[in-house]
Design a protein around this motif. Structure first.
Motif, PDB file in Angstrom:
ATOM      1  N   PRO A  18       0.836  -1.212   0.000  1.00 48.15           N
ATOM      2  CA  PRO A  18       0.000   0.000   0.000  1.00 48.15           C
ATOM      3  C   PRO A  18       0.867   1.257   0.000  1.00 48.15           C
ATOM      4  CG  PRO A  18      -0.019  -1.026   2.158  1.00 48.15           C
ATOM      5  CD  PRO A  18       0.772  -1.927   1.253  1.00 48.15           C
ATOM      6  N   LYS A  19       0.435   2.269  -0.708  1.00 44.91           N
ATOM      7  CA  LYS A  19       1.171   3.526  -0.788  1.00 44.91           C
ATOM      8  C   LYS A  19       0.601   4.529   0.208  1.00 44.91           C
ATOM      9  CE  LYS A  19       3.956   1.861  -3.238  1.00 44.91           C
ATOM     10  NZ  LYS A  19       5.295   1.711  -2.742  1.00 44.91           N
ATOM     11  N   LYS A  20       1.359   5.579   0.451  1.00 47.33           N
ATOM     12  CA  LYS A  20       0.952   6.595   1.429  1.00 47.33           C
ATOM     13  C   LYS A  20       0.824   7.949   0.741  1.00 47.33           C
ATOM     14  CE  LYS A  20       3.317   4.132   5.063  1.00 47.33           C
ATOM     15  NZ  LYS A  20       4.525   3.989   5.818  1.00 47.33           N
ATOM     16  N   LEU A  79       2.992  -2.970 -11.030  1.00 45.70           N
ATOM     17  CA  LEU A  79       1.591  -3.029 -11.421  1.00 45.70           C
ATOM     18  C   LEU A  79       0.781  -2.303 -10.356  1.00 45.70           C
ATOM     19  CD1 LEU A  79      -0.805  -4.117 -13.079  1.00 45.70           C
ATOM     20  CD2 LEU A  79      -0.613  -6.245 -11.807  1.00 45.70           C
ATOM     21  N   GLY A  80       0.212  -1.165 -10.728  1.00 48.63           N
ATOM     22  CA  GLY A  80      -0.600  -0.391  -9.794  1.00 48.63           C
ATOM     23  C   GLY A  80      -2.046  -0.816  -9.890  1.00 48.63           C
ATOM     24  N   TYR A  81      -2.672  -1.059  -8.726  1.00 47.03           N
ATOM     25  CA  TYR A  81      -4.062  -1.504  -8.715  1.00 47.03           C
ATOM     26  C   TYR A  81      -4.767  -0.992  -7.471  1.00 47.03           C
ATOM     27  CZ  TYR A  81      -2.803  -5.051  -5.251  1.00 47.03           C
ATOM     28  OH  TYR A  81      -2.370  -5.685  -4.120  1.00 47.03           O
ATOM     29  N   PHE A  89       7.364   6.027 -12.529  1.00 47.55           N
ATOM     30  CA  PHE A  89       6.098   5.337 -12.311  1.00 47.55           C
ATOM     31  C   PHE A  89       5.170   6.152 -11.412  1.00 47.55           C
ATOM     32  CE2 PHE A  89       3.422   2.377  -9.896  1.00 47.55           C
ATOM     33  CZ  PHE A  89       2.853   1.644 -10.914  1.00 47.55           C
ATOM     34  N   TYR A  90       5.667   6.560 -10.267  1.00 44.33           N
ATOM     35  CA  TYR A  90       4.829   7.256  -9.300  1.00 44.33           C
ATOM     36  C   TYR A  90       4.464   8.666  -9.781  1.00 44.33           C
ATOM     37  CZ  TYR A  90       6.025   3.307  -6.420  1.00 44.33           C
ATOM     38  OH  TYR A  90       6.169   2.034  -5.957  1.00 44.33           O
ATOM     39  N   ARG A  91       5.373   9.321 -10.472  1.00 44.66           N
ATOM     40  CA  ARG A  91       5.077  10.635 -11.033  1.00 44.66           C
ATOM     41  C   ARG A  91       3.934  10.539 -12.045  1.00 44.66           C
ATOM     42  NH1 ARG A  91       8.951  12.699 -15.358  1.00 44.66           N
ATOM     43  NH2 ARG A  91       7.619  11.231 -16.437  1.00 44.66           N
ATOM     44  N   ASP A  92       3.984   9.520 -12.901  1.00 47.82           N
ATOM     45  CA  ASP A  92       2.944   9.344 -13.903  1.00 47.82           C
ATOM     46  C   ASP A  92       1.595   8.996 -13.276  1.00 47.82           C
ATOM     47  OD1 ASP A  92       4.901   9.876 -15.754  1.00 47.82           O
ATOM     48  OD2 ASP A  92       5.179   7.779 -16.360  1.00 47.82           O
TER      49      ASP A  92
END
Length: 111
Positions: free
Chosen positions: A59-61, A81-83, A103-106
């Protein structure tokens, strides 16, 4: 790409609900369209792993708190793979796919 059938034999008690639908965002579809056949096979394997265990990704913050990211190897290259999914629902939403670079910037630009 991936056809789902309701399966009880592979049910994992860590998941809250069994996934019966997989949604793809237009960004994800565009990324998959550019993949070669052997890369698509690795991606299908990773999606099946997610279906079996939704908590597989990290999980991201912060701004990306809605996102979980599963890291896997696609033809010997680390791929993210972001979901997302909602507790108690039966829908897995595949948001984005790519290498770690930007990846995170996009993802932040998408939302």
């Amino acid at each position: 790409m991936l056809r789902l059938k309701k399966r009880r034999e592979n049910w994992n008690p860590t998941t809250l609900a069994e996934i019966t639908t997989v949604l793809q965002t237009p960004t994800f579809k565009k990324a998959v369209k550019k993949l070669h056949q052997n890369q698509k096979q690795d991606l299908d394997r990773a999606v099946r792993e997610l279906i079996d265990d939704l908590l597989l990704g990290e999980p991201k913050k912060g701004d990306l708190s809605f996102l979980r990211v599963h890291k896997f190897k696609m033809v010997n290259q680390l791929t993210l793979l972001g979901y997302s999914y909602e507790d108690g629902t039966v829908v897995l939403e595949l948001i984005t796919l790519g290498s770690h670079e930007n990846f995170y910037r996009d993802v932040k630009k998408l939302f």
